[in-house]
Design an enzyme around this catalytic site. Sequence first.
Site, PDB file in Angstrom:
ATOM      1  N   ARG A 161       0.840  -1.211   0.000  1.00 21.05           N
ATOM      2  CA  ARG A 161       0.000   0.000   0.000  1.00 21.05           C
ATOM      3  C   ARG A 161       0.871   1.256   0.000  1.00 21.05           C
ATOM      4  NH1 ARG A 161      -2.151   2.359   4.383  1.00 21.05           N
ATOM      5  NH2 ARG A 161      -2.272   0.427   5.569  1.00 21.05           N
ATOM      6  N   TYR A 179     -15.952  16.337 -16.464  1.00 24.15           N
ATOM      7  CA  TYR A 179     -16.409  14.946 -16.426  1.00 24.15           C
ATOM      8  C   TYR A 179     -17.439  14.805 -15.286  1.00 24.15           C
ATOM      9  CZ  TYR A 179     -16.330  10.050 -15.051  1.00 24.15           C
ATOM     10  OH  TYR A 179     -16.705   8.787 -14.690  1.00 24.15           O
ATOM     11  N   ASP A 230      -7.027  17.827 -15.266  1.00 26.76           N
ATOM     12  CA  ASP A 230      -7.304  16.466 -15.724  1.00 26.76           C
ATOM     13  C   ASP A 230      -6.844  16.402 -17.179  1.00 26.76           C
ATOM     14  OD1 ASP A 230      -8.433  14.145 -16.799  1.00 26.76           O
ATOM     15  OD2 ASP A 230     -10.154  14.220 -15.452  1.00 26.76           O
ATOM     16  N   LYS A 279      -7.834   5.112 -19.506  1.00 24.14           N
ATOM     17  CA  LYS A 279      -8.126   5.525 -20.881  1.00 24.14           C
ATOM     18  C   LYS A 279      -6.888   5.367 -21.777  1.00 24.14           C
ATOM     19  CE  LYS A 279     -12.223   6.589 -19.259  1.00 24.14           C
ATOM     20  NZ  LYS A 279     -12.120   6.894 -17.873  1.00 24.14           N
TER      21      LYS A 279
HETATM   22  C1  LIG Z   1     -11.948  12.990 -18.120  1.00 27.06           C
HETATM   23  C2  LIG Z   1     -12.089  11.910 -17.106  1.00 27.06           C
HETATM   24  N1  LIG Z   1     -11.479  12.061 -15.912  1.00 27.06           N
HETATM   25  C3  LIG Z   1     -11.590  11.119 -14.946  1.00 27.06           C
HETATM   26  C4  LIG Z   1     -12.338   9.987 -15.133  1.00 27.06           C
HETATM   27  C5  LIG Z   1     -12.442   8.973 -14.023  1.00 27.06           C
HETATM   28  O1  LIG Z   1     -11.536   7.944 -14.268  1.00 27.06           O
HETATM   29  P1  LIG Z   1     -11.725   6.459 -13.667  1.00 27.06           P
HETATM   30  O2  LIG Z   1     -12.945   5.886 -14.287  1.00 27.06           O
HETATM   31  O3  LIG Z   1     -10.447   5.788 -14.055  1.00 27.06           O
HETATM   32  O4  LIG Z   1     -11.863   6.619 -12.195  1.00 27.06           O
HETATM   33  C6  LIG Z   1     -12.980   9.781 -16.357  1.00 27.06           C
HETATM   34  C7  LIG Z   1     -13.771   8.569 -16.580  1.00 27.06           C
HETATM   35  O5  LIG Z   1     -14.447   8.408 -17.563  1.00 27.06           O
HETATM   36  C8  LIG Z   1     -12.848  10.767 -17.373  1.00 27.06           C
HETATM   37  O6  LIG Z   1     -13.457  10.655 -18.568  1.00 27.06           O
END
Ligand SMILES: Cc1ncc(COP(=O)(O)O)c(C=O)c1O
Length: 398
Positions: A60, A114, A187, A212
């Site tokens: 961890r 998001y 992000d 992604k």
């Molecule tokens: C732009 C963006 N940021 C963060 C996330 C969250 O990521 P995770 O699903 O890996 O927690 C997503 C998920 O679709 C996303 O599209």
Amino acid sequence: MPARPYTLTTRAIHPPEHAGRFSHQPTSAPIYPTSSFAYDRIEDAVRVFEGKETGYVYSRYANPTVVAAEAVVADLEGAETAVAFGSGMAAILAGLLGVGVGAGRTVMASRDLYGGTYALLVNDLAGLGVETVFVEADHLDQVEATLAKGAVAATYIETMSNPLLRVIDVPRIVELSHRYGARVVIDHTFATPYLARPLEWGVDCVVHSGTKYLGGHGDITCGVAVAPAFHDRVDKLRRNLGGVLSPFEAWLLLRGIKTFPLRMRQHCENAMTVARFLEAHPKVTRVDYPGLSSHPDHDRAVRLFGGAGFGGVVAFDLGDGTMETAWRFINGLRLCQAATTLGDVETLVLHPATSSHRSLAPEQRQRIGIGDGLVRMSIGIEGVEDILADIEAALQTV
Ligand SMILES: Cc1ncc(COP(=O)(O)O)c(C=O)c1O
């Protein structure tokens, strides 16, 4: 070799000393599926625990496979260290807390976010005493007026927003935020280090859903935070919040990243072709893709991404703009699959109003331009003629 002086039961649990100790260097990082690390002498373990010596004690805190993956992502972003998490959401939370967000502090966030991040801010962090003020991030006067009130601990933005692919002036927002003492968390999931490296713009913390494009194959859930000046805090937060990445998934991330630039090149090329095709199609009323000169942020995207491309996601509105039409199109696709993710090698399609952005109230979705007829496609790296043929056939059904 004489049998070791243990029962069979014990020998099955405690392997001989040479087992698992190798002197050769594998070309692919080994997977360390271990929760802890053993030491011959307790003093050595304590020195590692105290941070006086580098090493591993408990997965961890750190695990060699995870550390190897962190080093690669950090390097792609132009940093030395990164912190990997079990999901993008865990990385976003730790990034925000890591730069100083907490009870009584304010986050200034772009309205165009998001849906999961929006829910985290307005439900969970609000419940813990963190206020979020939403702004139109391309209205710099509004951004500055919010910052000037003095309570903003962190500005939260997306390099390329989901799903409308808005590209904001990140360097200017960083400059303004720093002027008023706010840190910037970005992000970078959609744009990725293939298009830009936000640390070069002065961003304090870059977060990714590694689920992604970084992973790229739809086989992991993972997040990464890269925050050079806040690394120790983010690392400690991971220890205590516990959203760790497993060594198996870290290894898949490592393997996926080897082809990341090649995949991104193809994603960008295919997405550009699909966007042009859609823009010329009589059944499509609007296309959102920053590579098109019709996109409101095209010039900025050219400037910020320096010609590397415009990403692999394309959003568009169909016919009468209703959910029924959007769903009919999605159900008409054969090669492209309906799935709630993006950035995989396969072409994927999603209906934002009922999936990624379902946590927003309908009027809020309308306000930021996410209508019921909006469709988002994550263009994969298949032969682009096959993707176009599938889209054309599905368009004939609406
Ligand atoms: C732009 C963006 N940021 C963060 C996330 C969250 O990521 P995770 O699903 O890996 O927690 C997503 C998920 O679709 C996303 O599209």
